[in-house]
Design a protein around this motif. Structure first.
Motif, mmCIF file in Angstrom:
data_model
loop_
_atom_site.group_PDB
_atom_site.id
_atom_site.type_symbol
_atom_site.label_atom_id
_atom_site.label_comp_id
_atom_site.label_asym_id
_atom_site.label_seq_id
_atom_site.Cartn_x
_atom_site.Cartn_y
_atom_site.Cartn_z
ATOM 1 N N ARG A 1 -9.461 9.971 1.562
ATOM 2 C CA ARG A 1 -9.513 8.563 1.147
ATOM 3 C C ARG A 1 -9.792 8.522 -0.338
ATOM 4 O O ARG A 1 -10.872 8.886 -0.790
ATOM 5 N N ARG B 1 0.848 -1.195 0.000
ATOM 6 C CA ARG B 1 0.000 0.000 0.000
ATOM 7 C C ARG B 1 0.877 1.236 0.000
ATOM 8 O O ARG B 1 2.036 1.192 0.402
ATOM 9 N N LYS C 1 -10.732 7.111 -3.791
ATOM 10 C CA LYS C 1 -11.534 5.997 -4.314
ATOM 11 C C LYS C 1 -11.523 6.062 -5.824
ATOM 12 O O LYS C 1 -11.808 7.096 -6.417
ATOM 13 N N GLU D 1 -5.795 3.271 3.662
ATOM 14 C CA GLU D 1 -7.128 3.630 4.168
ATOM 15 C C GLU D 1 -7.043 4.306 5.530
ATOM 16 O O GLU D 1 -8.067 4.629 6.131
#
Length: 132
Positions: free
Chosen positions: A121, A21, A123, A101
């Motif tokens: 965040r 990540r 998306k 996240e």
DNA sequence: GTGATGACGATAT
DNA sequence: TATATCGCCATCA
């Protein structure tokens, strides 16, 4: 001793980013909380070049908000690719898929950090489509 | 104390 | 999409 603590808090947050990540400087700064902004995070990462700290800090997982690495060589990008992060031919990654996240909210609360705001965040459209 | 600097971000063009 | 500007805040000379 106060100033060092700011960098130490930054390192603590960076260590929360799981392998595979990536997090942006802004995200890390938001979790650390004021007075800390993206530039402080950059400064903290740069300081690692001059002095090592332990436990080690996965600095390669911190990139800019454009989804690109901010270091010069391909070193950082290569390290991330080995962790499973995919970059396109222009050196950009999809923050919607590989973006962090944020920390566990309970942990953050208990340790004096902040949860990652919804606005930070990322998306991806692909994620929204796959939801359908 | 003052000014320059930086592994940045958001907005405008 | 890419470049230009301005805001941001701890560090350092």
């Amino acid at each position: 001793m106060r100033e060092e603590e700011l960098y130490e808090r930054v390192y603590t947050v960076v260590r929360l980013i799981p392998s595979g990540r990536v997090a942006t400087y802004g995200q890390v700064a938001a979790v650390v909380g004021p007075p800390c902004d993206a530039r402080e995070v950059g400064g903290a990462m740069a300081a690692l070049r001059y002095q090592r700290v332990d436990p080690p800090v996965p600095w390669q997982r911190v990139i800019n908000a454009q989804g690109r690495v901010s270091t010069q060589g391909l070193e950082q990008q290569h390290l991330l690719e080995e962790e499973g992060v995919v970059f396109d031919e222009k050196g950009r990654t999809d923050l919607g898929r590989f973006g962090w996240e944020g920390p566990d909210e309970g942990w953050a609360e208990a340790n004096g950090f902040h949860a990652l705001p919804e606005s930070l965040r990322f998306k991806s459209g692909a994620e929204q489509l796959s939801l359908f």
